[in-house]
Write a protein that holds these residues in place. Sequence first.
Motif, PDB file in Angstrom:
ATOM      1  N   ARG A   1       0.935  -1.110  -0.064  1.00  0.00           N
ATOM      2  CA  ARG A   1       0.243   0.029   0.048  1.00  0.00           C
ATOM      3  C   ARG A   1       0.930   1.351  -0.068  1.00  0.00           C
ATOM      4  N   LEU A   2       0.546   2.211  -0.754  1.00  0.00           N
ATOM      5  CA  LEU A   2       1.383   3.408  -0.861  1.00  0.00           C
ATOM      6  C   LEU A   2       0.597   4.539  -0.568  1.00  0.00           C
ATOM      7  N   ASP A   3       1.251   5.257   0.676  1.00  0.00           N
ATOM      8  CA  ASP A   3       0.650   6.464   1.213  1.00  0.00           C
ATOM      9  C   ASP A   3       1.410   7.763   0.494  1.00  0.00           C
ATOM     10  N   ASP A   4       1.077   8.319  -0.266  1.00  0.00           N
ATOM     11  CA  ASP A   4       1.375   9.580  -0.878  1.00  0.00           C
ATOM     12  C   ASP A   4       0.955  10.916  -0.324  1.00  0.00           C
ATOM     13  N   VAL A   5       2.025  11.376   0.523  1.00  0.00           N
ATOM     14  CA  VAL A   5       1.725  12.613   1.113  1.00  0.00           C
ATOM     15  C   VAL A   5       2.526  13.908   0.732  1.00  0.00           C
ATOM     16  N   ALA A   6       2.225  15.035   0.968  1.00  0.00           N
ATOM     17  CA  ALA A   6       2.824  16.155   0.784  1.00  0.00           C
ATOM     18  C   ALA A   6       3.929  16.498   1.563  1.00  0.00           C
TER      19      ALA A   6
ATOM     20  N   ALA B   1       6.855  10.821   0.400  1.00  0.00           N
ATOM     21  CA  ALA B   1       6.607  12.467   0.692  1.00  0.00           C
ATOM     22  C   ALA B   1       7.070  13.340  -0.396  1.00  0.00           C
ATOM     23  N   ALA B   2       6.062  14.394  -0.773  1.00  0.00           N
ATOM     24  CA  ALA B   2       6.866  15.422  -1.417  1.00  0.00           C
ATOM     25  C   ALA B   2       8.074  16.187  -0.759  1.00  0.00           C
ATOM     26  N   GLY B   3       8.046  16.244   0.767  1.00  0.00           N
ATOM     27  CA  GLY B   3       9.112  16.862   1.435  1.00  0.00           C
ATOM     28  C   GLY B   3       9.143  16.241   2.676  1.00  0.00           C
ATOM     29  N   GLN B   4      10.477  16.419   3.371  1.00  0.00           N
ATOM     30  CA  GLN B   4      10.272  16.151   4.925  1.00  0.00           C
ATOM     31  C   GLN B   4      10.926  17.393   5.563  1.00  0.00           C
TER      32      GLN B   4
ATOM     33  N   ASN C   1      12.959  15.306  -5.333  1.00  0.00           N
ATOM     34  CA  ASN C   1      13.732  14.182  -5.060  1.00  0.00           C
ATOM     35  C   ASN C   1      12.705  13.087  -4.416  1.00  0.00           C
ATOM     36  N   LEU C   2      13.209  11.950  -4.238  1.00  0.00           N
ATOM     37  CA  LEU C   2      12.704  10.818  -3.834  1.00  0.00           C
ATOM     38  C   LEU C   2      12.756  10.921  -2.144  1.00  0.00           C
ATOM     39  N   TYR C   3      11.732  10.524  -1.588  1.00  0.00           N
ATOM     40  CA  TYR C   3      11.516  10.326  -0.212  1.00  0.00           C
ATOM     41  C   TYR C   3      10.766   9.389   0.185  1.00  0.00           C
ATOM     42  N   LEU C   4      11.040   8.097   0.574  1.00  0.00           N
ATOM     43  CA  LEU C   4      10.406   6.856   0.668  1.00  0.00           C
ATOM     44  C   LEU C   4      10.858   6.020   1.676  1.00  0.00           C
TER      45      LEU C   4
END
Length: 263
Positions: free
Chosen positions: A16-21, A46-49, A66-69
């Motif tokens: 399951r993929l939770d796609d958050v801002a 996440a789009a950002g951390q 960039n990729l934040y996973l």
Amino acid sequence: MRAGEGPPVPLPRGYRLDDVALIPSTSDACVARAHAGEPDGLAILAAGQTAARGSRGRSWSCPPGNLYLSVLLRPRNAFEAGGAGQWALLVGCALIEALRAFDGAPGLLQLKWPNDVLRDGAKLAGILIDAAMSAEGAVDWLVAGVGANLAVAPAVEGRQTAALVSPSGKPPSPRAVTEVFLARLEAWRGRLADEGFASVRSAWLAAAHPIGTPVTIKDARRSRQGAFAGLSEEGALLLSVAGELGGEITVVSTGDVLLGQEG
């Protein structure tokens, strides 16, 4: 279909993929969900951390694009419960395959022990493993955090950094890379179950810097120089302390690895 990226890749069964801002840390969120009993296969993108973590407690810059996973994994069998260090290598094999699928010069991408992907010798991506161990010393669950420079190579003191270069010149979307990465991760879990860790070790070595590469190992106590002599059967780094192959071999289970004149 997404331009230049091909059609979406279906998530493997059970993922399951939770796609958050914006989130403090994808890994911290996955760890909290693990403690709460979340099943295997949760991925948070996440789009950002705002409070990202790198290896050894370092901060991690998070420019847009960039990729934040992070992915929560619970061992399904004895092979998967083997050790957190082996998971870093397995995740590395899946990650470099995913990144090579989007880079215009995939041969420039190499793995560096234990948790980096390099592009032409500069850091492109890193892996952070958080794990909980059972009373018997096996992995109970782990969170694999992945950061990759898809669009921007942020400055890191003492390190050269690089960003992925796509054939079109347009960075791939983090979602597209995530889909391929999760598919490759599940494929590698299948190989681990069918063939054991030796298959992971062999593939990791094939994607890494060559045997004989000069390396420096730094930890809290000391700095050691030598030549990369491969991996042990358990996945530890083998260091030829004489600086050339054929010298005394030391097994290294932890530490920062610098290649050649890096750092």
